[in-house]
Design an enzyme around this catalytic site. Structure first.
Site, PDB file in Angstrom:
ATOM      1  N   SER A 242      73.696  51.295  95.055  1.00 31.02           N
ATOM      2  CA  SER A 242      74.945  51.534  95.787  1.00 31.02           C
ATOM      3  C   SER A 242      74.881  50.977  97.201  1.00 31.02           C
ATOM      4  CB  SER A 242      75.271  53.030  95.819  1.00 31.02           C
ATOM      5  OG  SER A 242      74.216  53.779  96.380  1.00 31.02           O
ATOM      6  N   HIS A 272      71.698  55.416  88.161  1.00 31.67           N
ATOM      7  CA  HIS A 272      71.772  55.643  89.609  1.00 31.67           C
ATOM      8  C   HIS A 272      72.445  56.987  89.880  1.00 31.67           C
ATOM      9  CE1 HIS A 272      71.641  54.914  93.775  1.00 31.67           C
ATOM     10  NE2 HIS A 272      72.665  54.098  93.931  1.00 31.67           N
ATOM     11  N   HIS A 319      59.903  59.333  90.905  1.00 29.45           N
ATOM     12  CA  HIS A 319      60.691  58.531  91.852  1.00 29.45           C
ATOM     13  C   HIS A 319      59.994  57.193  92.013  1.00 29.45           C
ATOM     14  CE1 HIS A 319      62.604  57.277  95.620  1.00 29.45           C
ATOM     15  NE2 HIS A 319      63.553  58.135  95.347  1.00 29.45           N
ATOM     16  N   ARG A 328      64.714  66.076  99.855  1.00 31.89           N
ATOM     17  CA  ARG A 328      66.104  66.427  99.550  1.00 31.89           C
ATOM     18  C   ARG A 328      66.138  67.536  98.498  1.00 31.89           C
ATOM     19  NH1 ARG A 328      68.318  60.722  97.792  1.00 31.89           N
ATOM     20  NH2 ARG A 328      66.368  60.879  96.641  1.00 31.89           N
ATOM     21  N   ASP A 374      67.775  64.853  92.173  1.00 31.13           N
ATOM     22  CA  ASP A 374      68.658  65.138  91.046  1.00 31.13           C
ATOM     23  C   ASP A 374      68.227  66.365  90.252  1.00 31.13           C
ATOM     24  OD1 ASP A 374      70.321  62.853  91.468  1.00 31.13           O
ATOM     25  OD2 ASP A 374      68.718  61.622  90.662  1.00 31.13           O
TER      26      ASP A 374
END
Length: 437
Positions: A242, A272, A319, A328, A374
């Site tokens: 993105s 994504h 990751h 996060r 996520d």
């Protein structure tokens, strides 16, 4: 109209340009990396060929915004009265300048957003004309690109009077105009698509994140969830799909509306931005298999092993860069421990956090066995009643626009050129590998 942020940004850009110009002119041939065939074929992974000073993904500390870790950002930035999370307006000031804003700075940016938040009626008319079963990301992308006619950069460039050193100025104006409107557009899509068109008007007394929660129709503390979510998802270096899409489109001097619409399209892919909904679906499948009962650690371990042995992966773990738990994820976990510790789905997430990393380490296939962002984010949205999976990535896109707009403004300020990598043929790669007959 206050110009504090814009004047500060102008000063920063003009002070930075000589650094970039010197590196290009005097040290342009200095090598900083080598490219392998695996990187060429494998999506250009880890090739150092992009520049951003706004965020950096440290393998062991996670994302750093302007040099600060996520815990430092959440601690240092001014917080909304009565809330736990910083103002998104102050965070945007920080992304642009690298300076911690004062409360006065935050209030001035918030006032700028409020002045610019009105969305042209044709955007709502266009969204209403789309089929109701259109994906919300397609609706968001269409809404953004439909406003291209509003671009100040496009108009000034077409007039032929814009000096390249000033490209950043109308880009800044376009960015603030678009960012101010995104909460209204996104919440409209949600209420129109999922709540029978029951639209909730903006509340001018509220901040950017709080007003979004209000227009979504979700009570406190969802306003803090919104602020946290937008900040955590705002930027992630320049190489993810993105962010890079936004940079790439803007490098052709396409305006911010084209660029951010393209950014949204890249984010809509299942590899994504759609990952968070995939994780939540998987957790809910476990939940249903267990009849809604929270398993013991041993039962969860067995389930994870069975999943891996069947050839499936554990979504939400691992990751490409990080080699520790994603900060996060940690920020959201701490919020959950405070606000929804007894939620059954969070208990599943908490159990997975405890049992999955040791199993992945034992299996020996994962470079990073720790949870990423996520693994947690969908559960929070579900708890607060936002149960439409397809909309989760819209939230991601609204946050990601903050970082990508900030990067594009700086790209224009420093005069970065159009991106144009060079391709090679498979024959050339085989010759380089010494296997060409």
């Amino acid at each position: 109209m206050s110009q504090v942020l814009k004047n500060k940004l102008k000063e920063k850009i003009e002070g930075w340009r000589p650094r970039t110009a010197r590196l290009t002119k005097e040290f342009g041939n200095v090598k900083i990396d080598e490219v392998t065939i695996g990187q060429v074929i494998g999506g250009a992974r880890d090739i150092k060929c992009l520049v951003t000073d706004i965020s950096y993904l440290d393998p062991f500390e996670g994302i750093r915004f302007r040099g600060l870790t996520i815990p430092e950002v959440l601690e240092k930035l001014p917080k909304v009265p009565g809330g736990e999370m910083p103002y998104v307006e102050g965070f945007f000031f920080f992304l642009l300048t690298g300076d911690i804003p004062s409360m006065k700075d935050v209030e001035e940016v918030a006032e700028e957003f409020k002045k610019r938040q009105d969305v042209p009626q044709y955007v709502f008319d266009m969204l209403k004309a789309l089929p109701k079963d259109s994906h919300p990301m397609a609706m968001l992308s269409a809404a953004i690109v439909s406003m291209q006619r509003e671009s100040i950069f496009f108009k000034e460039y077409e007039e032929g009077k814009l000096h390249k050193n000033d490209y950043w100025d109308p880009t800044y104006e376009d960015s603030l105009n678009l960012l101010a409107k995104l909460p209204r557009i996104a919440s409209f899509i949600y209420r129109w698509k999922y709540k029978n068109g029951d639209i909730i008007p903006s509340d001018p007394k509220l901040d950017w994140g709080g007003n979004f929660a209000h227009m979504m129709g979700i009570p406190k503390p969802y306003d803090d969830v919104s602020r946290m979510y937008f900040i955590l998802h705002s930027d992630h270096e320049s190489g993810n799909v993105s962010a890079h899409t936004g940079h790439l489109i803007a490098s052709a001097l396409s305006d911010i509306y084209y660029s951010i619409s393209g950014m949204v399209n890249g984010l809509a892919g299942p590899l994504h931005g759609l990952a968070n909904q995939e994780v939540l679906k998987w957790i809910q499948e476990i939940y249903e298999k267990k009849g809604g009962n929270v398993p013991t650690e041993e039962e969860m371990k067995q389930f994870v092993w069975d999943t891996l042995k069947s050839g499936q992966v554990i979504p939400g773990f691992g990751h490409a860069v990080l080699r520790k738990t994603d900060p996060r994820y940690t920020a959201q976990r701490e919020f959950c421990l405070k606000h929804l510790p007894d939620d059954p789905l969070f208990k599943y997430v908490d159990l997975l956090y405890k049992v999955v990393p040791p199993i992945l380490l034992e299996q020996g296939k994962a470079k990073n066995p720790w949870p990423n962002v996520d693994a947690q984010s969908g559960v929070i949205q579900w708890y607060y009643g936002l149960r439409e999976y397809d909309f989760y990535t819209v939230l991601f896109a609204v946050g990601r626009a903050l970082g990508v707009c900030a990067n594009i403004i700086w790209d224009r300020g420093l005069g970065y050129p159009i991106e144009r990598p060079k391709s090679v043929t498979t024959d050339m790669l085989e010759e380089a590998a010494g296997i060409k007959k």
